[in-house]
Design a protein around this motif. Structure first.
Motif, mmCIF file in Angstrom:
data_model
loop_
_atom_site.group_PDB
_atom_site.id
_atom_site.type_symbol
_atom_site.label_atom_id
_atom_site.label_comp_id
_atom_site.label_asym_id
_atom_site.label_seq_id
_atom_site.Cartn_x
_atom_site.Cartn_y
_atom_site.Cartn_z
ATOM 1 N N PRO A 1 -1.952 2.605 2.856
ATOM 2 C CA PRO A 1 -2.049 2.489 4.519
ATOM 3 C C PRO A 1 -3.191 1.815 4.573
ATOM 4 O O PRO A 1 -3.367 1.317 5.416
ATOM 5 C CB PRO A 1 -1.448 3.714 4.579
ATOM 6 C CG PRO A 1 -1.161 4.429 3.799
ATOM 7 C CD PRO A 1 -1.630 3.792 1.949
ATOM 8 N N ALA A 2 -3.951 2.941 4.422
ATOM 9 C CA ALA A 2 -6.264 2.300 4.370
ATOM 10 C C ALA A 2 -6.251 0.569 4.548
ATOM 11 O O ALA A 2 -6.876 0.110 5.052
ATOM 12 C CB ALA A 2 -6.927 3.264 3.961
ATOM 13 N N GLY B 1 0.738 -0.984 -0.503
ATOM 14 C CA GLY B 1 0.106 -0.629 0.203
ATOM 15 C C GLY B 1 0.831 1.402 -0.111
ATOM 16 O O GLY B 1 1.520 1.447 0.927
ATOM 17 N N VAL B 2 0.835 2.698 -0.926
ATOM 18 C CA VAL B 2 2.021 3.131 -1.276
ATOM 19 C C VAL B 2 0.874 4.780 -1.025
ATOM 20 O O VAL B 2 -0.435 4.597 -1.298
ATOM 21 C CB VAL B 2 1.593 3.103 -2.565
ATOM 22 C CG1 VAL B 2 3.235 4.085 -2.963
ATOM 23 C CG2 VAL B 2 2.998 2.038 -3.049
ATOM 24 N N GLY B 3 1.688 5.359 -0.346
ATOM 25 C CA GLY B 3 0.461 6.460 0.588
ATOM 26 C C GLY B 3 1.574 7.128 1.866
ATOM 27 O O GLY B 3 1.728 6.107 1.949
ATOM 28 N N ASN B 4 0.522 7.657 2.304
ATOM 29 C CA ASN B 4 1.068 8.730 2.861
ATOM 30 C C ASN B 4 -0.545 8.917 3.202
ATOM 31 O O ASN B 4 -1.513 10.159 3.285
ATOM 32 C CB ASN B 4 1.914 10.164 3.170
ATOM 33 C CG ASN B 4 2.093 10.618 3.751
ATOM 34 O OD1 ASN B 4 1.426 10.698 5.457
ATOM 35 N ND2 ASN B 4 2.528 11.636 3.861
ATOM 36 N N GLU B 5 -0.668 8.123 5.032
ATOM 37 C CA GLU B 5 -1.561 8.469 5.511
ATOM 38 C C GLU B 5 -2.361 9.971 6.163
ATOM 39 O O GLU B 5 -3.343 10.153 6.676
ATOM 40 C CB GLU B 5 -1.954 7.085 7.327
ATOM 41 C CG GLU B 5 -0.991 7.456 7.740
ATOM 42 C CD GLU B 5 -0.067 6.279 8.986
ATOM 43 O OE1 GLU B 5 -1.608 6.335 9.288
ATOM 44 O OE2 GLU B 5 0.712 6.085 9.334
ATOM 45 N N TYR B 6 -0.880 10.506 6.261
ATOM 46 C CA TYR B 6 -1.396 11.958 6.421
ATOM 47 C C TYR B 6 -1.820 12.648 5.882
ATOM 48 O O TYR B 6 -1.829 14.312 5.264
ATOM 49 C CB TYR B 6 -0.177 12.265 7.292
ATOM 50 C CG TYR B 6 -0.073 11.326 8.525
ATOM 51 C CD1 TYR B 6 -1.383 11.994 9.856
ATOM 52 C CD2 TYR B 6 1.256 10.999 8.961
ATOM 53 C CE1 TYR B 6 -0.987 10.884 10.852
ATOM 54 C CE2 TYR B 6 1.482 10.018 9.953
ATOM 55 C CZ TYR B 6 0.112 9.945 11.097
ATOM 56 O OH TYR B 6 0.492 8.934 11.964
ATOM 57 N N ARG B 7 -1.565 12.429 4.336
ATOM 58 C CA ARG B 7 -2.299 13.453 3.111
ATOM 59 C C ARG B 7 -3.798 13.161 2.954
ATOM 60 O O ARG B 7 -3.601 12.249 1.223
ATOM 61 C CB ARG B 7 -1.228 13.139 1.627
ATOM 62 C CG ARG B 7 0.553 13.555 2.250
ATOM 63 C CD ARG B 7 0.322 15.278 2.250
ATOM 64 N NE ARG B 7 -0.074 15.389 1.015
ATOM 65 C CZ ARG B 7 0.932 16.248 0.491
ATOM 66 N NH1 ARG B 7 1.974 15.822 0.441
ATOM 67 N NH2 ARG B 7 0.172 16.705 -0.372
ATOM 68 N N SER C 1 3.602 1.642 2.009
ATOM 69 C CA SER C 1 5.264 2.297 1.558
ATOM 70 C C SER C 1 5.628 3.777 1.660
ATOM 71 O O SER C 1 3.895 3.630 1.044
ATOM 72 C CB SER C 1 5.525 1.414 -0.021
ATOM 73 O OG SER C 1 6.903 1.443 -0.743
ATOM 74 N N ASP C 2 6.292 4.419 1.222
ATOM 75 C CA ASP C 2 6.262 5.512 0.634
ATOM 76 C C ASP C 2 6.599 5.914 -0.760
ATOM 77 O O ASP C 2 6.127 6.869 -1.692
ATOM 78 C CB ASP C 2 7.544 6.267 1.247
ATOM 79 C CG ASP C 2 9.111 5.628 0.911
ATOM 80 O OD1 ASP C 2 8.707 4.738 0.457
ATOM 81 O OD2 ASP C 2 9.602 6.189 1.449
#
Length: 163
Positions: A21-22, A8-14, A40-41
């Protein structure tokens, strides 16, 4: 033995960039023997390390599209012998990625091919984002798509691998 990896690529704060991440958090509630779940970022070297030599790698990331249909997602079974994916929203390069990661899956594919570190099969799910500003909540349409995305990935994991 690991049979699959879901990244799961991404930033949970964006906001909607947190769909990857979800998804991983939702999949952690399921019993998935042989499946490694990774947030993952999107940095290509880490993607390559995570998916190298695995029978099945599934990567989920948010994308920005014009025109946009937030919450819509696209599935691409990536042909690993052909890296020209122009026009495929699941594999478009940097200008369409939704998050703060500046390199993406196409870069990891090229590097993985050069290093001979690809999975046996790669499936990418690209989720159209509505909002990638700062915040910890998914937008309503992307949040509503999460359960369908979980079902799609679970189906992918339980389907027999093609020969």
């Amino acid at each position: 033995m690991r049979t699959a990896v879901v990244i799961g690529v991404g930033n949970e704060y964006r906001c909607d960039d947190g769909i990857g991440p979800a998804l991983i958090a939702a999949l952690e509630e399921h019993w998935l023997p042989g499946v490694k779940l990774i947030v993952s970022d999107g940095e290509p070297a880490r993607l390559i390390d995570d998916w190298a030599d695995v029978p099945l790698a599934i990567v989920v990331d948010a994308v920005l599209c014009e025109p946009s249909t937030p919450g819509e997602f696209y599935r691409t079974d990536v042909p690993l012998d052909d890296h020209d994916h122009q026009g495929d929203p699941a594999l478009e390069s940097h200008p369409h990625t939704a998050g703060s990661h500046s390199l993406g899956i196409p870069d990891a594919l090229r590097l993985g091919q050069a290093l001979d570190r690809l999975p046996q099969r790669l499936v990418v799910y690209a989720v159209e984002a509505a909002d990638v500003g700062f915040g910890a909540e998914l937008s309503a349409p992307v949040g509503a798509a999460l359960s369908r995305l979980v079902d799609a990935v679970l189906s992918e994991l339980t389907s027999p691998l093609p020969q």
